[in-house]
Scaffold this motif. Structure first.
Motif, PDB file in Angstrom:
ATOM      1  N   GLY A  56       7.415  15.061  27.201  1.00 15.56           N
ATOM      2  CA  GLY A  56       8.802  14.749  27.568  1.00 15.56           C
ATOM      3  C   GLY A  56       9.509  13.786  26.618  1.00 15.56           C
ATOM      4  N   ALA A  57       8.777  13.218  25.646  1.00 17.48           N
ATOM      5  CA  ALA A  57       9.383  12.187  24.789  1.00 17.48           C
ATOM      6  C   ALA A  57      10.484  12.756  23.903  1.00 17.48           C
ATOM      7  N   CYS A  58      10.259  13.976  23.461  1.00 19.42           N
ATOM      8  CA  CYS A  58      11.221  14.566  22.529  1.00 19.42           C
ATOM      9  C   CYS A  58      12.583  14.740  23.208  1.00 19.42           C
ATOM     10  N   ASP A  59      12.593  15.353  24.369  1.00 22.64           N
ATOM     11  CA  ASP A  59      13.836  15.531  25.128  1.00 22.64           C
ATOM     12  C   ASP A  59      14.476  14.192  25.441  1.00 22.64           C
ATOM     13  N   ASP A  60      13.634  13.274  25.812  1.00 17.79           N
ATOM     14  CA  ASP A  60      14.112  11.949  26.175  1.00 17.79           C
ATOM     15  C   ASP A  60      14.822  11.283  24.985  1.00 17.79           C
ATOM     16  N   ILE A  61      14.223  11.397  23.812  1.00 19.40           N
ATOM     17  CA  ILE A  61      14.813  10.798  22.594  1.00 19.40           C
ATOM     18  C   ILE A  61      16.170  11.443  22.305  1.00 19.40           C
ATOM     19  N   LEU A  62      16.211  12.770  22.389  1.00 20.28           N
ATOM     20  CA  LEU A  62      17.460  13.465  22.058  1.00 20.28           C
ATOM     21  C   LEU A  62      18.564  13.114  23.067  1.00 20.28           C
ATOM     22  N   ARG A  63      18.192  13.002  24.337  1.00 15.35           N
ATOM     23  CA  ARG A  63      19.192  12.631  25.356  1.00 15.35           C
ATOM     24  C   ARG A  63      19.692  11.213  25.124  1.00 15.35           C
TER      25      ARG A  63
END
Ligand code: GLU
Length: 308
Positions: A56-63
């Protein structure tokens, strides 16, 4: 400030967890430098080390980037999808005899190598061929390019004697994964990055990366390293230091803190503005010559300081 005819900057987070203040500083610094020069800004996810990717880190970073108003150009690149390009680069280095197979374990290198800024310096055990009975584990670059010189836009002239300070470094690891230096250099070259603006903790990575660019015949971008994070006693913050995730619901104070960290002296009233307003002020006022070499992070925020 010089106006470059073409500018492509990038932000390359490792998705090991949510974005924290240290990565926000890197994102804001590189975004501002690109936008202040009418340049483009790309985002790449540095997930070459699959084992360190947090779910989930990738989505979290982009958001978080979106919430903070840090808009990017073009498609997002993922290192985990780029093995064929890394393979090709390794093949070219092997063909030119710049890469050699190494049978040493990390423990062996630690036992016989000297400590350098990027870890233990390889003592050269397998450089002239694998000793009898040894099997290849990793691949290393022959660091014979001698002295690497470059001018960092914030830190000035840099001179590193590669064989003594870094040594033959790993480009493909024992577990088969490509190493950060190789992936980074191949990606930046393929994307056509003209300006690397990143955390000051990555300054020691620059000389080996330039050596790889030279070995691969790739252009060397301009570099600018942002301040190193220190605590209020002046000590460099270490990787063990606790990193606090950023609050997406209230970006302006953290953006303001990042601008202060970058030496830009934002006025206090900006803390109450929307991110677009804060960034518009910052693009207009961006002065990289104000970047300090080190800066303290605002309490209670703390961050990592070693290359992921
Ligand atoms: N992925 C690296 C990090 O998060 C940054 C790589 C780079 O900017 O060259 O520390």
């Amino acid at each position: 400030m010089p106006q470059y005819t073409a500018y492509l900057g990038r932000f390359a987070p490792s998705p090991t967890g949510p974005l924290h203040f240290g990565s926000l500083v890197a994102a804001v610094g590189s975004w501002l430098d690109a936008r202040a020069q009418g340049g483009q800004w790309a985002v790449r996810i540095d997930d070459v080390d699959r084992g360190r990717v947090a779910r989930g880190a990738c989505d979290d970073i982009l958001r978080t980037l979106e919430a903070f108003g840090l808009d990017w150009d073009g498609e997002i690149a993922y290192q985990s999808q780029r093995d064929p390009s890394y393979e090709q680069a390794l093949e070219a280095l092997r063909a030119a005899d710049r890469a050699f197979p190494c049978g040493c374990t990390r423990r062996e290198v630690q036992a016989s190598g000297q400590a350098g800024p990027l870890g233990f310096i390889y003592p050269g055990t397998c450089r002239e061929g694998l000793p009898p009975g040894r099997e290849a584990r990793s691949w290393r670059l022959r660091a014979h390019s001698g002295t690497i010189r470059f001018r960092d836009r914030a830190r000035g002239q840099q001179l590193i004697h590669l064989p003594d300070e870094v040594g033959d470094f790993i480009i493909r690891r024992g577990d088969g994964l490509f190493a950060y230096h190789l992936a980074m250099v191949v990606d930046d070259a393929e994307l056509g990055v003209t300006d690397v603006v990143r955390g000051g903790d990555l300054l020691p990575c620059t000389a080996p990366q330039i050596a790889l660019q030279q070995a691969l015949g790739a252009a060397t971008p301009r570099y600018m390293h942002l301040p190193v994070a220190i605590n209020d006693q002046g000590r460099k913050l270490s990787k063990q230091t606790k990193a606090v995730a950023l609050d997406r619901s209230d970006p302006a104070p953290a953006l303001h803190d990042a601008l202060t960290f970058l030496g830009q002296h934002p006025p206090t009233w900006l803390r109450r503005e929307v991110p677009a307003q804060v960034l518009a002020w910052a693009v207009d006022q961006w002065q990289p010559e104000r970047l300090p070499a080190a800066a303290t992070v605002p309490a209670p925020v703390e961050l990592r300081s070693v290359a992921d």
